[in-house]
Design an enzyme around this catalytic site. Structure first.
Site, PDB file in Angstrom:
ATOM      1  N   ASP A  89       0.880  -1.164   0.000  1.00 27.75           N
ATOM      2  CA  ASP A  89       0.000   0.000   0.000  1.00 27.75           C
ATOM      3  C   ASP A  89       0.917   1.214   0.000  1.00 27.75           C
ATOM      4  O   ASP A  89       1.299   1.714   1.059  1.00 27.75           O
ATOM      5  CB  ASP A  89      -0.885  -0.039   1.256  1.00 27.75           C
ATOM      6  CG  ASP A  89      -1.830   1.146   1.296  1.00 27.75           C
ATOM      7  OD1 ASP A  89      -1.802   1.957   0.337  1.00 27.75           O
ATOM      8  OD2 ASP A  89      -2.578   1.268   2.276  1.00 27.75           O
ATOM      9  N   LYS A 181       4.666   6.637 -31.523  1.00 28.43           N
ATOM     10  CA  LYS A 181       3.963   6.098 -32.701  1.00 28.43           C
ATOM     11  C   LYS A 181       4.855   6.209 -33.933  1.00 28.43           C
ATOM     12  O   LYS A 181       5.544   7.208 -34.118  1.00 28.43           O
ATOM     13  CB  LYS A 181       2.645   6.848 -32.917  1.00 28.43           C
ATOM     14  CG  LYS A 181       1.602   6.539 -31.837  1.00 28.43           C
ATOM     15  CD  LYS A 181       0.289   7.200 -32.147  1.00 28.43           C
ATOM     16  CE  LYS A 181      -0.679   7.092 -30.977  1.00 28.43           C
ATOM     17  NZ  LYS A 181      -1.520   5.921 -31.002  1.00 28.43           N
ATOM     18  N   GLU A 215     -11.880   9.990 -31.851  1.00 26.80           N
ATOM     19  CA  GLU A 215     -12.057   8.636 -31.308  1.00 26.80           C
ATOM     20  C   GLU A 215     -13.530   8.272 -31.332  1.00 26.80           C
ATOM     21  O   GLU A 215     -14.382   9.146 -31.146  1.00 26.80           O
ATOM     22  CB  GLU A 215     -11.572   8.587 -29.858  1.00 26.80           C
ATOM     23  CG  GLU A 215     -10.112   8.914 -29.695  1.00 26.80           C
ATOM     24  CD  GLU A 215      -9.704   8.795 -28.237  1.00 26.80           C
ATOM     25  OE1 GLU A 215      -9.241   7.726 -27.851  1.00 26.80           O
ATOM     26  OE2 GLU A 215      -9.881   9.769 -27.494  1.00 26.80           O
ATOM     27  N   ASP A 234      -6.632  16.056 -21.329  1.00 25.55           N
ATOM     28  CA  ASP A 234      -6.397  14.646 -21.645  1.00 25.55           C
ATOM     29  C   ASP A 234      -5.671  14.476 -22.985  1.00 25.55           C
ATOM     30  O   ASP A 234      -4.843  13.571 -23.133  1.00 25.55           O
ATOM     31  CB  ASP A 234      -7.753  13.928 -21.690  1.00 25.55           C
ATOM     32  CG  ASP A 234      -7.624  12.426 -21.832  1.00 25.55           C
ATOM     33  OD1 ASP A 234      -6.815  11.834 -21.097  1.00 25.55           O
ATOM     34  OD2 ASP A 234      -8.325  11.831 -22.677  1.00 25.55           O
ATOM     35  N   HIS A 239      -0.725  15.271 -26.312  1.00 22.85           N
ATOM     36  CA  HIS A 239      -0.600  14.629 -27.630  1.00 22.85           C
ATOM     37  C   HIS A 239      -0.674  15.630 -28.787  1.00 22.85           C
ATOM     38  O   HIS A 239       0.178  15.640 -29.669  1.00 22.85           O
ATOM     39  CB  HIS A 239      -1.703  13.584 -27.824  1.00 22.85           C
ATOM     40  CG  HIS A 239      -1.773  12.559 -26.722  1.00 22.85           C
ATOM     41  ND1 HIS A 239      -0.667  12.121 -26.054  1.00 22.85           N
ATOM     42  CD2 HIS A 239      -2.824  11.883 -26.185  1.00 22.85           C
ATOM     43  CE1 HIS A 239      -1.030  11.224 -25.147  1.00 22.85           C
ATOM     44  NE2 HIS A 239      -2.330  11.066 -25.210  1.00 22.85           N
ATOM     45  N   LYS A 343     -14.281  12.622 -28.323  1.00 27.59           N
ATOM     46  CA  LYS A 343     -14.761  11.251 -28.099  1.00 27.59           C
ATOM     47  C   LYS A 343     -16.079  11.087 -28.838  1.00 27.59           C
ATOM     48  O   LYS A 343     -16.789  12.072 -29.067  1.00 27.59           O
ATOM     49  CB  LYS A 343     -15.028  11.012 -26.611  1.00 27.59           C
ATOM     50  CG  LYS A 343     -13.842  11.282 -25.700  1.00 27.59           C
ATOM     51  CD  LYS A 343     -12.941  10.101 -25.598  1.00 27.59           C
ATOM     52  CE  LYS A 343     -11.823  10.329 -24.591  1.00 27.59           C
ATOM     53  NZ  LYS A 343     -10.616   9.578 -24.914  1.00 27.59           N
TER      54      LYS A 343
HETATM   55  C1  BG6 Z   1      -4.781   8.753 -23.732  1.00 26.61           C
HETATM   56  C2  BG6 Z   1      -6.041   9.416 -23.229  1.00 26.61           C
HETATM   57  O1  BG6 Z   1      -3.652   9.498 -23.373  1.00 26.61           O
HETATM   58  O2  BG6 Z   1      -4.824   8.649 -25.147  1.00 26.61           O
HETATM   59  C3  BG6 Z   1      -7.263   8.646 -23.694  1.00 26.61           C
HETATM   60  O3  BG6 Z   1      -6.017   9.480 -21.813  1.00 26.61           O
HETATM   61  C4  BG6 Z   1      -7.236   8.454 -25.177  1.00 26.61           C
HETATM   62  O4  BG6 Z   1      -8.462   9.331 -23.309  1.00 26.61           O
HETATM   63  C5  BG6 Z   1      -5.904   7.865 -25.633  1.00 26.61           C
HETATM   64  O5  BG6 Z   1      -8.303   7.571 -25.536  1.00 26.61           O
HETATM   65  C6  BG6 Z   1      -5.795   7.830 -27.140  1.00 26.61           C
HETATM   66  O6  BG6 Z   1      -4.634   7.126 -27.479  1.00 26.61           O
HETATM   67  P1  BG6 Z   1      -4.547   6.388 -28.900  1.00 26.61           P
HETATM   68  O7  BG6 Z   1      -3.164   5.846 -28.943  1.00 26.61           O
HETATM   69  O8  BG6 Z   1      -5.622   5.348 -28.910  1.00 26.61           O
HETATM   70  O9  BG6 Z   1      -4.794   7.457 -29.907  1.00 26.61           O
END
Ligand code: BG6
Length: 491
Positions: A89, A181, A215, A234, A239, A343
């Site tokens: 823990d 990637k 997504e 996020d 990204h 999303k």
């Molecule tokens: C993550 C996010 O960093 O990247 C997610 O927290 C998201 O919400 C994901 O779905 C997307 O990653 P990838 O590689 O599927 O584009």
């Protein structure tokens, strides 16, 4: 020739969690299968689960084996043999747990020791302090931090200070899995290993850039995290801004750990701040409502199944964000960079579209500007849309046709998952594809005023039905300057 892998102990906090089971362990298995792990290397999962080594191996056998290609029983058994579990823990004063960990690591101080923190960001500082107190941090230790690194500039600085009090910056690996990637690395090769692009890679030739990460998935079961993150924290802060940096950066002088990161940080520092009243003009946020996605009826964000009921934070959080960004420097002055992510969009696709300017004087009707499309996923590839004449006598009719490079068709080798590449880099001690402290903080510095304005407004984001390309505002954001999103490239 690849170097012989060095023996390592990889200690994963949150080792039985979702990220570990879905991404890290499959990636490590692939590395093992390709003989890229030293025979002595161990993977030690730390969790509260109360498991022993045999339980953990059984769990991985049951949950991971189905998602990876196991063509040889011996290789899978060898992988399972590397796995250990320490029940601890880490949030409490679990002295027994720490002594179990110390016991397992004792006698292996010469090995590379990697602490992978796949846990919430507020645990990073305390975990590092615990590691230090337990005497587990050796000179050859490294620490890997999963995103999100904080929730704003102040919290990111606090975490960086706390981790930096125990580890040197050169020992800290901040992950943004997009940098692992294939196409992202290919973007660097495309730009810096081909001479023809550089002279036209600027505001004289480029009209604008679109970066989209769409997504189809929603957020079922993620309310606890997502309500307090939202699309901006996020996806955009990390990204999308990393992709923007790779498109916009100046050619680095070397392909080494600092040169590329030095150039990326300059881009982040050149982003024109979006503040106060400008936030409404240059940003859009949305939240999905019920709709149809991938042919299936899905609930809205607020009705996603979850163990907790929606709160006021749920009503305000954005599952879609679009921004018109600008890089204020000589190369990019006046070129908009449109970023968008959402999303429950109609397709899953991550792409960068570089749209060139139109010909200065067109002698043919129906001409359209050239477009370079870099597709990160799915089916990675690069397409250059050129105008060509449709065959036939009579009037010249133009048609945009793509020159396509599909990685799957051109290269027969398997495209590794982002985590494979990044884990191998951590094991090899190569931080080039990881974010430096100044990069992360520069990204937050730009994001913070947008977050503050959205929070100050306290209003709900614009609704969009699941399965649609986002709220109407996103369309207006680009239309205002006579542009439109390239949905065709994405679908
Ligand atoms: C993550 C996010 O960093 O990247 C997610 O927290 C998201 O919400 C994901 O779905 C997307 O990653 P990838 O590689 O599927 O584009």
């Amino acid at each position: 020739m690849s170097e012989t892998p060095r023996p390592a102990d990889l200690i994963v906090f949150g080792g039985t969690g979702d990220l570990s089971m879905r991404k890290l362990l499959p990636a490590l298995y692939h590395c093992d299968r390709d003989d890229r792990l030293a025979p002595e290397t161990r993977i030690i999962a730390m969790s509260r689960g109360g498991l022993d080594d045999a339980d953990f191996r059984g769990k991985v056998d049951a949950e991971v084996r189905g998602s990876v290609p196991v063509d040889d029983h011996g290789t899978w058994q060898r992988f399972l043999g590397r796995l250990h579990h320490v029940s601890i823990d880490v949030g409490g004063q679990d002295t027994e747990g720490w002594s179990r960990t110390a016991h397992l690591l004792a006698g292996h101080e010469e090995r590379d020791r990697i602490f992978y923190l796949a846990s919430p960001p507020m645990t990073f500082g305390p975990f590092c302090r615990e590691l230090h107190r337990a005497g587990l941090v050796t000179p050859v230790s490294r620490v890997v931090l999963e995103k999100p690194l904080g929730r704003d500039l102040a919290s990111a600085q606090r975490i960086n200070d706390e981790v930096g009090a125990i580890f040197d910056e050169r020992q800290i690996y901040r992950i943004d899995h997009y940098l692992g990637k294939e196409t992202v690395q290919n973007l660097l090769v495309l730009r810096f290993a081909n001479a023809f692009l550089e002279p036209i890679w600027n505001s004289l030739w480029i009209d604008h850039v679109q970066i989209t990460a769409a997504e189809t998935v929603g957020t079922p079961g993620r309310r606890g995290y997502y309500d307090h993150a939202g699309a901006l924290r996020d996806m955009v802060q990390n990204h999308l801004l990393q992709l923007l940096c790779l498109v916009a950066m100046e050619p680095p002088s070397r392909n080494d750990r600092e040169s590329i990161r030095d150039e990326k940080v300059k881009v982040l520092q050149s982003l024109r701040p979006i503040v106060g009243g400008e936030v409404d003009r240059f940003t859009v946020r949305g939240q999905y409502t019920a709709g149809e996605c991938d042919g299936v009826r899905v609930p809205g964000y607020l009705d996603e199944p979850d163990s907790t009921a929606p709160t006021e934070a749920s009503r305000r959080v954005e599952t879609f964000a679009a921004i018109r960004a600008e890089v204020k420097n000589w190369r990019w002055a006046g070129v908009p960079f449109y970023l968008r992510t959402g999303k429950r969009m109609p397709y899953r696709s991550t792409e960068i579209v570089v749209q060139f300017k139109d010909v200065p004087h067109s002698i043919f009707p129906g001409s359209a500007p050239n477009r370079l499309v870099l597709r990160l996923q799915p089916s990675e590839g690069i397409r250059l849309h050129l105008m060509a004449k449709e065959p036939g006598a009579g009037e010249v009719a133009l048609k945009p046709v793509p020159l396509s490079l599909s990685f799957a068709e051109t290269f027969t080798s398997r495209v590794p998952e982002a985590y494979e590449r990044l884990l191998m880099d951590v094991l090899a001690g190569n931080p080039t594809l990881f974010m430096r402290r100044d990069e992360v903080e520069a990204a937050w510095r730009w994001i913070d005023p947008i977050l503050h304005e959205w929070e100050a407004q306290g209003t709900a984001p614009e609704p969009y039905p699941a399965g649609s390309p986002g709220p109407a505002g996103a369309h207006e954001l680009v239309l205002r300057s006579g542009r439109y999103w390239y949905e065709d490239d994405l679908a």
